[in-house]
Design an enzyme around this catalytic site. Structure first.
Site, PDB file in Angstrom:
ATOM      1  N   ARG A 184      16.210 -11.496  -7.790  1.00  0.00           N
ATOM      2  CA  ARG A 184      16.927 -12.512  -7.012  1.00  0.00           C
ATOM      3  C   ARG A 184      17.815 -13.365  -7.910  1.00  0.00           C
ATOM      4  O   ARG A 184      18.937 -13.721  -7.543  1.00  0.00           O
ATOM      5  CB  ARG A 184      15.932 -13.376  -6.239  1.00  0.00           C
ATOM      6  CG  ARG A 184      15.333 -12.610  -5.054  1.00  0.00           C
ATOM      7  CD  ARG A 184      13.979 -13.145  -4.682  1.00  0.00           C
ATOM      8  NE  ARG A 184      13.482 -12.581  -3.434  1.00  0.00           N
ATOM      9  CZ  ARG A 184      12.805 -11.425  -3.340  1.00  0.00           C
ATOM     10  NH1 ARG A 184      12.559 -10.700  -4.410  1.00  0.00           N
ATOM     11  NH2 ARG A 184      12.375 -11.005  -2.167  1.00  0.00           N
TER      12      ARG A 184
ATOM     13  N   GLY B  27      13.043  -0.327  -4.305  1.00  0.00           N
ATOM     14  CA  GLY B  27      13.309  -0.712  -2.922  1.00  0.00           C
ATOM     15  C   GLY B  27      13.960  -2.080  -2.859  1.00  0.00           C
ATOM     16  O   GLY B  27      14.853  -2.326  -2.039  1.00  0.00           O
TER      17      GLY B  27
ATOM     18  N   ASP C 163       1.363  -5.961  -3.057  1.00  0.00           N
ATOM     19  CA  ASP C 163       1.413  -5.008  -4.167  1.00  0.00           C
ATOM     20  C   ASP C 163       0.080  -4.894  -4.906  1.00  0.00           C
ATOM     21  O   ASP C 163      -0.080  -4.025  -5.773  1.00  0.00           O
ATOM     22  CB  ASP C 163       2.525  -5.408  -5.153  1.00  0.00           C
ATOM     23  CG  ASP C 163       3.901  -5.272  -4.513  1.00  0.00           C
ATOM     24  OD1 ASP C 163       4.041  -4.491  -3.546  1.00  0.00           O
ATOM     25  OD2 ASP C 163       4.834  -5.962  -4.952  1.00  0.00           O
TER      26      ASP C 163
ATOM     27  N   ARG D   5       0.570   4.438  -0.127  1.00  0.00           N
ATOM     28  CA  ARG D   5      -0.495   3.803  -0.920  1.00  0.00           C
ATOM     29  C   ARG D   5      -1.843   3.785  -0.208  1.00  0.00           C
ATOM     30  O   ARG D   5      -2.876   3.639  -0.864  1.00  0.00           O
ATOM     31  CB  ARG D   5      -0.080   2.392  -1.353  1.00  0.00           C
ATOM     32  CG  ARG D   5       0.974   2.446  -2.448  1.00  0.00           C
ATOM     33  CD  ARG D   5       1.220   1.117  -3.115  1.00  0.00           C
ATOM     34  NE  ARG D   5       2.232   1.272  -4.156  1.00  0.00           N
ATOM     35  CZ  ARG D   5       3.008   0.304  -4.603  1.00  0.00           C
ATOM     36  NH1 ARG D   5       2.902  -0.917  -4.098  1.00  0.00           N
ATOM     37  NH2 ARG D   5       3.891   0.528  -5.556  1.00  0.00           N
TER      38      ARG D   5
HETATM   39  C1  S3P Z   1       9.340  -7.421  -2.664  1.00  0.00           C
HETATM   40  C2  S3P Z   1       8.752  -7.417  -1.451  1.00  0.00           C
HETATM   41  C3  S3P Z   1       7.668  -6.516  -1.059  1.00  0.00           C
HETATM   42  C4  S3P Z   1       6.994  -5.930  -2.293  1.00  0.00           C
HETATM   43  C5  S3P Z   1       7.974  -5.423  -3.301  1.00  0.00           C
HETATM   44  C6  S3P Z   1       8.890  -6.534  -3.769  1.00  0.00           C
HETATM   45  C7  S3P Z   1      10.440  -8.342  -2.911  1.00  0.00           C
HETATM   46  O1  S3P Z   1       8.210  -5.452  -0.301  1.00  0.00           O
HETATM   47  O2  S3P Z   1       6.125  -4.903  -1.917  1.00  0.00           O
HETATM   48  O3  S3P Z   1       7.302  -4.897  -4.439  1.00  0.00           O
HETATM   49  O4  S3P Z   1      10.786  -8.555  -4.093  1.00  0.00           O
HETATM   50  O5  S3P Z   1      10.968  -8.849  -1.941  1.00  0.00           O
HETATM   51  P1  S3P Z   1       8.415  -5.595   1.310  1.00  0.00           P
HETATM   52  O6  S3P Z   1       9.377  -6.653   1.522  1.00  0.00           O
HETATM   53  O7  S3P Z   1       8.944  -4.245   1.745  1.00  0.00           O
HETATM   54  O8  S3P Z   1       7.041  -5.849   1.810  1.00  0.00           O
END
Ligand code: S3P
Length: 657
Positions: A24, A88, A304, A335
């Protein structure tokens, strides 16, 4: 493959900055109104992916160790490809940014990311006016569009989706409102507020208006999700431990809550606020754990860390419950499945019903578990922790750098770094062999396969080989590496930092023939193939006074070997045939004379015409896996100085487990 023994240490100094906050901070710095400085940035691969993508869009990011100096994008670049790798967060948060910038960009990622859902983030962004398309081979492609604020009710509980919408909202006309079902991690809102953006939070509703973001000057606290691995190790091994400067945002620390309720003696102290984020020290003391319980909110706040909680459950007596776990199926791997597999390996049961996971354990620990980690960084680290807790064990992959580059140092694990290099070595059995040998000798080793193109330049080939403590070399590099390293032998399969390059292939052949009671000395033999392994076989069998004829598809190469070693041109009644070629028409067409008493086939995978013929005629056939075992055991002994007691049957049993 990584095999650990029971030795470990816990050192929090190797834990870097929080990954979520780092993503971020980079993204907001890339659109800020001036130059930013971010200290203690996470140096993990996921954050590196975000860095690269932001550079592709036009940001100037300079890294000096873990300090990033960011000059924001002035005119965003269009038509770029953004490689989000395994991340992701990169893909989803940048979908929001790219929609806001209104540029065209193609998002790509690795196999795992490509199979993860992206519609969840594209849907709200489309409603805001962004255009996206989906073409083969990419996650999605952004096509621009003018954004208008919307009110959006969360469909899935995801901080990534919320963050993407909020980032896009900074560029949209009007007001953008995102309404959550349950609270998810709120780093984006906190950072936006800290950077002076027009953002308001009211319970589960976050509203953002078009606004500028001020340049950032921040220190990223230590990553709680990384520290959680170390907390687990301390807790399960009854050690006291202290972790300082850790991010303690309560949307992240559900893991602590669940454990504290389960009797863990974990406290936090010296809490201060950095950029709106609570940060402090965590102290772990030896504890007696009771059954664990995690509600939907707990699971969301430890999303996580659920694999860790479930692993702790698997070695803690009782029935443990984890609710609303479905979202875990859409992480870097499924998972829920991974957790079930870990729990079973730890001797517990793990059942899923109505979106809840129940783990039942008698509290015992198993010996030497072998974990399958689905190429998922968090599952692999969780499995390493549990292997350490069990006094030793192994994992099949080690992608720790994805989120925690200092992981092995932080747990004080320093493996012998071993590898296999060859053209196509993905399916090799050597990693499982080395895992067997390491566990038998109680040594800590990693063994990876590195597939290299046949035409790789010499310098690159050598630098790959030099990156490890020990390397096995296979087709087609055996003779080239021997020449490059000026080895005493024409073909090598074993090189290493502290040893002379050599071949253990000959040793492997002799051991496997002898173990099968084959009396090959002084006999006439055919050798099929003329590569490095075949040549090594010629050399070693000559020492046993065998008469040898080489048969090869390319006659010139057979002639060259025959000439070099003064071999027989004519042997019509061989006692045995040893093949070093993969199955092919040439191999299938070789006829076995009546004189043949044994066949040896080096290729242990797939079909073999020679093996089939031997089986039909009741001729003894020695399998290449047996040779692999003996040559590998010899390489392992050379690298590590440890001889493992000869037990091929033990290895076969280990393979079947
Ligand atoms: C994250 C949010 C989570 C987490 C990922 C990091 C983030 O995912 O599992 O490792 O930095 O916003 P989700 O928003 O898909 O739950």
């Amino acid at each position: 493959m990584l095999c650990v023994n029971g030795q470990f240490n816990i050192d929090c100094n190797y834990v870097g900055g929080d990954k979520s906050v780092s993503h971020r901070a980079l993204i907001l710095a890339a659109i800020a109104d001036g130059d930013s400085v971010i200290r203690n940035l996470s140096l993990c691969d996921d954050v590196a992916a975000t860095c690269e993508c932001l550079r592709a869009l036009g940001a100037d990011i300079r890294l000096d160790g873990a300090t990033a100096a960011v000059r924001p994008v002035s005119v965003p670049k269009s038509g770029v490809t953004l490689n989000c790798r395994n991340s992701g967060t990169t893909a989803r948060l940048l979908a929001g940014l790219v929609a806001g910038l209104g540029v065209r960009a193609k998002f790509i990622g690795d196999e795992s990311l490509t199979s993860r859902p992206m519609e969840r983030v594209l849907d709200p962004l489309r409603k805001m006016g962004a255009h996206f398309s989906k073409t083969d081979g990419c996650l999605f492609e952004s096509l621009g569009g003018k954004l208008q604020g919307i009110e959006y009710k969360a469909v899935v509980n995801s901080a990534q989706v919320k963050s993407a919408v909020l980032i896009a909202g900074l560029f949209a006309d009007g007001e953008t409102t995102y309404i959550e079902n349950i609270p998810t991690r709120n780093h984006t809102e906190l950072m936006l507020r800290g950077a002076g953006a027009d953002v308001a939070v009211d319970g589960l509703t976050v509203t953002v208006r078009k606004s500028a973001v001020r340049a950032l000057n921040l220190d990223v606290p230590r990553d709680f999700s990384s520290v959680a691995f170390l907390i687990t190790l301390a807790l399960l091994c009854g050690r006291e431990a202290r972790f300082d400067g850790v991010l303690l945002n309560e949307r992240r620390t559900g893991f602590l809550r669940v454990l504290q309720r389960g009797g863990a003696n974990i406290t936090s102290e010296n809490i201060t606020e950095r950029f709106g984020e609570p940060t402090g020290d965590i102290v772990v003391k030896p504890s007696r754990l009771k059954p664990l319980y995690a509600s939907e909110t707990d699971v969301c706040d430890s999303i996580d860390e659920v694999p860790l909680l479930c692993s702790i459950a698997a070695v803690t007596q009782g029935r443990h419950e984890f609710h609303a776990v479905d979202e875990l199926r859409r992480k870097e791997s499924d998972r829920v499945r991974a957790i079930q597999s870990i729990a079973v390996k730890l001797g517990a049961t793990a059942e899923v019903a109505n979106d809840s996971l129940t783990i039942a354990s008698d509290g015992g620990k198993v010996g030497n578990p072998r974990f399958c980690c689905f190429n998922d960084h968090r599952i692999a680290m969780c499995a390493v922790i549990m292997a350490l807790v069990c006094g030793g064990g192994s994992v099949d992959c080690a992608p720790f750098d994805v989120s925690f580059p200092g992981f092995l140092q932080a747990v004080g694990v320093t493996p012998y770094k071993l590898a296999l290099i060859g053209e196509n070595v993905r399916d090799s059995r050597s990693p499982v062999l080395m895992s067997y040998l390491a566990s038998k000798s109680n040594l800590c080793c990693s063994y990876v396969t590195v597939s290299l193109p046949r035409g790789i330049p010499d310098g690159e080939l050598l630098s790959v080989a030099n990156a490890f403590d020990g390397v096995n070399v296979t087709m087609p590099f055996k003779t080239r590496v021997a020449a490059l390293l000026r080895a005493d032998v024409p073909s090598v399969n074993t090189v290493g930092k502290r040893i002379c390059p050599c071949s253990t292939d000959g040793y492997g052949i002799i051991c496997s023939l002898t173990a099968n009671g084959i009396d090959f000395a002084n006999k006439p033999l055919w050798i099929v193939g003329a590569g490095g392994a075949a040549e090594e076989c010629v050399r070693v069998l000559m020492k046993y006074n065998c008469a040898i004829r080489v048969i090869n598809r390319t006659q010139a190469r057979a002639d060259a070997l025959t000439e070099k070693y003064g071999l027989s041109k004519q042997i019509d009644e061989p006692y045995g045939v040893l093949s070093f070629v993969p199955e092919c028409e040439f191999e299938r067409n070789i006829q076995l004379p009546n004189s043949v008493r044994f066949v040896f086939v080096a290729a242990y995978k797939g079909q073999s015409g020679l093996r089939d013929k031997a089986a039909q005629r009741g001729i003894k056939c020695v399998d290449g896996l047996e040779m692999l075992y003996h040559q590998g055991a010899k390489s392992f002994a050379l690298w590590t100085g440890t001889e493992v007691r000869d037990d091929y049957d033990g290895f076969l049993k280990y393979c079947r487990l």
